[in-house]
Motif scaffolding. Structure first.
Motif, short mmCIF file in Angstrom:
data_model
loop_
_atom_site.label_atom_id
_atom_site.label_comp_id
_atom_site.label_asym_id
_atom_site.label_seq_id
_atom_site.Cartn_x
_atom_site.Cartn_y
_atom_site.Cartn_z
N PRO A 93 131.52 83.19 116.04
CA PRO A 93 130.86 82.21 116.89
C PRO A 93 130.78 80.73 116.75
CG PRO A 93 130.07 84.53 116.96
CD PRO A 93 131.00 84.11 115.55
N ASP A 94 130.37 80.45 115.20
CA ASP A 94 130.03 79.13 114.92
C ASP A 94 131.19 78.24 115.14
OD1 ASP A 94 127.38 79.71 114.43
OD2 ASP A 94 127.54 79.90 112.30
N LEU A 95 132.22 78.92 115.21
CA LEU A 95 133.54 77.88 115.72
C LEU A 95 133.92 77.73 117.08
CD1 LEU A 95 135.94 79.07 112.70
CD2 LEU A 95 134.34 77.13 112.70
N VAL A 96 132.94 77.96 117.87
CA VAL A 96 133.03 77.61 119.34
C VAL A 96 133.00 76.31 119.45
CG1 VAL A 96 130.70 77.79 120.13
CG2 VAL A 96 132.63 78.52 121.52
N GLU A 97 133.53 75.63 120.40
CA GLU A 97 133.71 74.55 120.64
C GLU A 97 132.27 73.52 120.83
OE1 GLU A 97 134.97 71.40 120.27
OE2 GLU A 97 136.45 71.04 121.61
N ILE A 98 132.18 72.34 120.54
CA ILE A 98 130.82 71.62 120.64
C ILE A 98 130.52 71.81 121.95
CG2 ILE A 98 129.81 69.17 120.31
CD1 ILE A 98 132.46 68.56 118.73
N HIS A 99 129.24 71.89 122.16
CA HIS A 99 128.63 72.37 123.60
C HIS A 99 128.41 71.10 124.14
CE1 HIS A 99 128.10 76.29 121.54
NE2 HIS A 99 127.22 75.87 120.98
N GLY A 100 129.13 70.98 125.45
CA GLY A 100 129.04 69.68 126.28
C GLY A 100 127.85 69.65 127.07
N GLY A 101 127.44 68.65 127.16
CA GLY A 101 126.29 68.35 128.46
C GLY A 101 126.93 68.01 129.72
N SER A 102 126.32 67.15 130.63
CA SER A 102 126.65 66.82 131.90
C SER A 102 127.63 65.67 131.96
CB SER A 102 125.35 66.55 132.83
OG SER A 102 125.95 66.11 133.92
N PHE A 103 128.57 66.07 132.83
CA PHE A 103 129.67 65.03 132.92
C PHE A 103 129.28 64.11 134.01
CE2 PHE A 103 132.84 68.48 131.90
CZ PHE A 103 133.34 67.65 130.82
N ASP A 121 134.72 58.85 119.47
CA ASP A 121 134.36 57.51 118.60
C ASP A 121 133.10 57.26 118.50
OD1 ASP A 121 137.08 57.24 119.56
OD2 ASP A 121 137.19 55.19 119.74
N MET A 122 132.18 57.80 119.21
CA MET A 122 130.79 57.68 118.88
C MET A 122 130.01 58.66 118.28
SD MET A 122 129.29 58.60 122.73
CE MET A 122 127.78 58.74 122.28
N ALA A 123 131.07 59.62 117.44
CA ALA A 123 130.23 60.77 117.07
C ALA A 123 129.43 60.43 115.75
CB ALA A 123 131.47 61.75 116.62
N GLY A 124 129.83 59.19 114.97
CA GLY A 124 128.95 58.94 113.79
C GLY A 124 127.68 58.08 114.19
N GLU A 125 127.38 57.94 115.31
CA GLU A 125 126.41 57.13 115.71
C GLU A 125 125.23 58.22 115.73
OE1 GLU A 125 126.63 55.16 119.57
OE2 GLU A 125 128.43 54.15 118.80
N PRO A 126 123.82 57.57 115.23
CA PRO A 126 122.92 58.36 115.09
C PRO A 126 122.44 59.10 116.40
CG PRO A 126 122.39 56.37 113.75
CD PRO A 126 123.88 56.17 114.48
N GLY A 127 122.24 60.67 116.23
CA GLY A 127 121.70 61.35 117.51
C GLY A 127 122.79 61.49 118.48
N THR A 129 125.49 62.68 121.12
CA THR A 129 125.89 64.11 121.61
C THR A 129 126.95 64.16 122.33
OG1 THR A 129 124.44 63.54 123.56
CG2 THR A 129 123.17 64.34 121.95
N MET A 130 127.61 65.35 122.56
CA MET A 130 128.86 65.44 123.30
C MET A 130 128.38 65.47 124.90
SD MET A 130 132.03 66.11 123.70
CE MET A 130 132.73 66.72 122.36
N LEU A 131 128.57 64.21 125.38
CA LEU A 131 128.15 64.19 126.76
C LEU A 131 126.50 63.87 126.99
CD1 LEU A 131 130.76 66.15 128.97
CD2 LEU A 131 130.74 63.62 128.53
N GLU A 132 125.78 63.73 127.79
CA GLU A 132 124.49 63.67 128.12
C GLU A 132 123.85 64.87 128.12
OE1 GLU A 132 121.07 61.81 131.20
OE2 GLU A 132 123.19 61.46 131.55
N GLY A 133 123.00 65.24 127.19
CA GLY A 133 122.27 66.46 127.22
C GLY A 133 123.16 67.60 126.50
N GLY A 134 124.29 67.26 125.75
CA GLY A 134 125.05 68.10 125.16
C GLY A 134 124.65 68.31 123.48
N GLU A 135 125.45 69.11 122.77
CA GLU A 135 125.02 69.20 121.49
C GLU A 135 125.03 68.04 120.58
OE1 GLU A 135 126.35 72.53 118.04
OE2 GLU A 135 127.55 72.17 119.63
#
Length: 252
Positions: A93-103, A121-127, A129-135
């Motif tokens: 289960p720890d390999l499930v996709e990155i939990h997304g937020g709101s589109f 492209d923004m994954a390396g920026e501090p904090g 997330t995968m969309l707003e409110g996502g993981e």
């Protein structure tokens, strides 16, 4: 410790992305937008079967998927093509996709593709997330790396299939490409495109754990191949990114 023939401590992971899915399909709508329920489309099944044929002669000691339908189905198609003994399909289960937020408010596939086009492209920026409110990407990286390290430390295998997701695969590849560095991995994920049902091959040199601890640890990672698509090896006509293609191709 089991190791690839000709080596003393090398293990290989065939890391796959699941086949094509339709994020606008009836299963998603019925589940209120929950992407965990989405299955492969007929196109995705064909892609997974092509990967299975490419890997049919590879003796797999273990097979792992994230547990959601699309990765389980992809792995099952690959295992169905195995010429020899077929390993039991495990779930991690720890390999499930990155939990997304709101589109937000989205009215078309094209609009959704445009919104997601540069998101990694923004994954390396501090904090970030995968969309707003996502993981938080950094949190997803930690759970992903922990899962891979745990699998690598387990005895009795040298070749493993893992069927996972675009985001998870990018994290693993970024981590492997930066010397298994959690600190630097997120800056590398933007470069690793992952087409549906692609195959990545990563070797890990394992050595006895330091300080007399039980088990093994990673000495280095060797990326042997990236984003190989057996249904179209040379990517002819595959001019869009995987996200653009996912949201534009009509399922068959």
């Amino acid at each position: 410790m089991s190791a690839l023939p000709g080596t003393t401590g090398r293990r290989r992971i065939y890391l796959m992305r699941h086949g094509h899915v339709d994020y606008f399909g009836p299963e998603i709508r019925a589940a209120g937008g929950d992407t965990k329920v989405v299955p492969l489309t007929p196109l995705g099944e064909e892609q997974a079967k092509a990967a299975g044929q490419a890997l049919s002669h590879v003796v797999l000691d273990r097979a792992v998927c994230s547990g959601v339908p699309r990765t389980r189905q992809t792995a099952e198609h690959v295992l169905a093509a195995q010429e020899g003994k077929v390993p039991f399909l495990e779930e991690e289960p720890d390999l499930v996709e990155i939990h997304g937020g709101s589109f937000g408010k989205i009215s078309s596939r094209a609009e959704l593709a445009a919104k997601m086009a540069y998101h990694f492209d923004m994954a390396g920026e501090p904090g970030a997330t995968m969309l707003e409110g996502g993981e938080v990407f950094a949190d997803a990286l930690r759970r992903t790396v922990s899962a891979v390290e745990r699998l690598l430390a387990e005895p009795g295998w040298h070749t493993m299939l893992i069927a996972a997701h675009e985001g998870i695969n990018r994290l693993v590849l970024g981590w492997a490409a930066t010397g298994c560095s959690v600190e630097r991995a997120l800056g590398a994920v933007r470069a690793f495109e992952q087409d549906p049902a692609c195959i990545n091959v990563i070797d890990f040199d394992m050595v006895p754990a330091a300080d007399g601890r039980v088990g093994t640890e990673i000495e280095r990672a060797l990326i042997k191949s990236v984003n190989v698509t057996p249904y179209n090896y040379v990517k002819h006509g595959m001019n869009m990114t995987s996200l653009e293609a996912i949201f534009s191709i009509q399922p068959r």
